[in-house]
Design an enzyme around this catalytic site. Structure first.
Site, short mmCIF file in Angstrom:
data_model
loop_
_atom_site.label_atom_id
_atom_site.label_comp_id
_atom_site.label_asym_id
_atom_site.label_seq_id
_atom_site.Cartn_x
_atom_site.Cartn_y
_atom_site.Cartn_z
N LYS A 101 -4.40 5.02 -1.33
CA LYS A 101 -3.38 5.48 -2.29
C LYS A 101 -2.92 7.05 -1.57
CE LYS A 101 -4.03 2.44 -5.45
NZ LYS A 101 -4.94 1.54 -4.94
C1 LIG Z 1 -4.96 0.10 -5.11
C2 LIG Z 1 -5.65 -0.69 -4.25
C3 LIG Z 1 -5.66 -1.98 -3.67
C4 LIG Z 1 -4.34 -2.67 -4.20
O1 LIG Z 1 -3.19 -2.30 -3.91
P1 LIG Z 1 -1.85 -2.61 -4.78
O2 LIG Z 1 -0.62 -1.70 -4.29
O3 LIG Z 1 -2.26 -2.55 -6.36
O4 LIG Z 1 -1.57 -4.05 -4.40
C5 LIG Z 1 -6.28 -2.46 -2.72
N1 LIG Z 1 -7.31 -1.94 -2.13
C6 LIG Z 1 -7.66 -0.69 -2.58
C7 LIG Z 1 -8.81 0.13 -1.67
C8 LIG Z 1 -6.93 -0.19 -3.47
O5 LIG Z 1 -7.40 1.30 -3.78
#
Ligand SMILES: *Cc1c(COP(=O)(O)O)cnc(C)c1O
Length: 483
Positions: A101
């Site tokens: 993120k």
């Molecule tokens: C948010 C997240 C995901 C999923 O990503 P999306 O964009 O919601 O599909 C996968 N792995 C981790 C560690 C995350 O924080």
């Protein structure tokens, strides 16, 4: 709409999601020209293609500030780790919160603040976030002390790991607030949604010079920065001679809300040579079912898993994909979404399914398989991966067995294993119980890999926030924070 207008608004007035009119193209020559550039330079170039009302020098500066040390501990920002011939892990967790993120949320607050200025907005923006763990901390780090913004994060008291909770509660910054909510993630999320649709609160905040906004991946400002790392990974493979110019590769993405993999799809639409996008799910396999049958059905049990950031029944960004796959047919997409909210399901016609299977493949991974994969990768390659990344690697392995596809493939690695110590320790056969920081030591001992600096620093930190509210009290907490 201008790009700044889209980022400032987040969601369109009719409740739909903003999408680009068309996709700027990057040909082989353009990709080659990025090979010698830094990650920040690649980011400024790619985002600049979409954010065409932003001043390019300003974007250069934003990207240089977002993608640098000490925020990102690795000089390459998003390095590739070669596992074996043809298999690479794209490590997106070298940022300040150790999850992918950060890739968007280190840049997006700068884009949002600039967008509001460009739109002539004079109010101060307050970003509200409901989080199941990773988004909350990444948004806090991104918005902390960003001028003209405040941020308030709600998390379910019993729904985040101890490390995640300490990460959030010890957040620094004069414009941040973190509050625990009694209940689960749905309670926190429903509470935030209610706040957004509360006209009386909006009015009150407006009088005090505040505007509410959101930092989740329905905002276009979160998706654009994610396109960069797909292009960047391709450049790095070219640069180390692993692929030839124009050669197609696969990406396998651990998927929840469909934001990450959608950015990969957008990169493909821009002309990046991609063969397959493999959508990996855990036990909550609504997307695997959709990709296999064309039926999206959320009427199914919800499982809490060891890869919690993928525990989701409604993947919001799929709506954007459907729009492209149905030939930009907004009415058709509105129909699917209305069926989803009325019946909890919809089915796409063969034409859309056909388009879908042209580029996407899907697969699921059980809880036991997730743990087995972590153990196998660690014992065979001495490489430690987290639970989400393990889901993706297992699904890629299955895909290769089923299809015989031998193209170079990149597994998108979305979190540091140290964010999910308890499960990773269990996978390595070294189950421990203990406080968050003790588990960091235990995992470091067992794996022989050092603890990432931002998590190491947690040892010295004490919680700044102690707020705990019931769902009905969330609105009052917002007023108290802002007014
Ligand atoms: C948010 C997240 C995901 C999923 O990503 P999306 O964009 O919601 O599909 C996968 N792995 C981790 C560690 C995350 O924080």
């Amino acid at each position: 709409m201008s790009a700044s207008g889209v980022i400032a608004r987040g969601l369109s007035d009719d409740g739909g999601l903003f999408v680009p009119d068309d996709f700027p193209q990057i040909d082989e020559k353009t990709v080659m020209s990025l090979v010698s550039k830094s990650y920040a330079e690649r980011a400024a170039f790619i985002t600049g293609l979409f954010l065409d009302d932003f001043d390019r020098e300003q974007l250069d500066l934003f990207c240089a500030q977002a993608y640098c040390s000490p925020g990102f501990s690795h000089p390459a920002v998003a390095p590739l780790h070669k596992l074996d011939a043809g298999t690479f892990f794209l490590e997106l967790w070298h940022g300040p919160t150790c999850a992918f993120k950060d890739m968007a949320l280190q840049l997006m607050p700068r884009l949002l603040a600039a967008s509001l200025r460009m739109e002539g907005e004079t109010r101060r923006v307050c970003v509200l976030v409901a989080t199941s763990g990773d988004t909350g901390k990444a948004a806090l780090e991104g918005f902390a002390d960003t001028p003209d913004t405040s941020i308030m994060v709600f998390y379910p008291r019993d729904g985040v790991s101890e490390i995640q909770e300490l990460q959030m509660l010890s957040q620094s910054g004069g414009n941040v607030n973190v509050v625990a909510v009694e209940g689960n993630f749905d309670d926190a999320q429903a509470g935030v949604k209610r706040i957004f649709s509360d006209d009386e609160l909006r009015c009150t905040l407006d009088k005090h010079g505040f505007l509410l906004s959101s930092a989740n991946s329905i905002n276009w400002g979160r998706l654009v920065p994610q396109i960069t790392y797909y292009v960047s990974a391709y450049c790095d493979l070219l640069s180390c001679g692993e692929i030839k110019a124009g050669e197609k590769i696969n990406f396998c993405v651990p998927t929840g809300n469909f934001g990450n993999i959608l950015s990969a799809y957008y990169a493909e639409k821009m002309g990046l040579p991609i063969n397959r996008l493999i959508c990996a799910s855990n036990r909550n396999d609504v997307l695997t079912q959709f990709l296999g049958t064309g039926v999206y059905d959320k009427n199914r049990p919800f499982y809490t898993t060891v890869s919690p950031s993928m525990d989701i029944l409604v993947s919001s960004n799929l709506e954007r994909l459907l729009f492209e796959l149905s030939g930009k047919n907004g009415d058709a997409v509105a129909g699917y979404m209305s069926s989803l909210s009325k019946k909890g399901s919809y089915e796409v016609p063969d034409l859309v399914r056909h388009e879908l299977s042209r580029i996407f493949a899907g697969g699921r991974c059980s809880e036991q398989e997730t743990l087995d994969t972590i153990a196998r990768v660690h014992s065979k390659y001495k490489y430690l991966i987290d639970t989400h990344t393990a889901v993706a690697f297992k699904v890629l392995t299955d895909y290769r067995e089923q299809t015989g596809d031998k193209r170079p493939s990149v597994v998108v690695s979305t979190a540091s294993p140290y964010k999910f110590c308890e499960s990773v320790l269990k996978a390595l056969g070294a189950e421990r119980s203990g406080k968050g920081c003790e588990l960091l030591d235990a995992l470091s001992e067992v794996s022989g890999c050092p603890v990432p600096a931002p998590l190491e620093a947690l040892r010295e930190k004490t919680p700044r926030f102690t707020g705990l509210v019931k769902r009905e009290e969330m609105k009052a907490a917002v007023t108290e924070f802002l007014v």
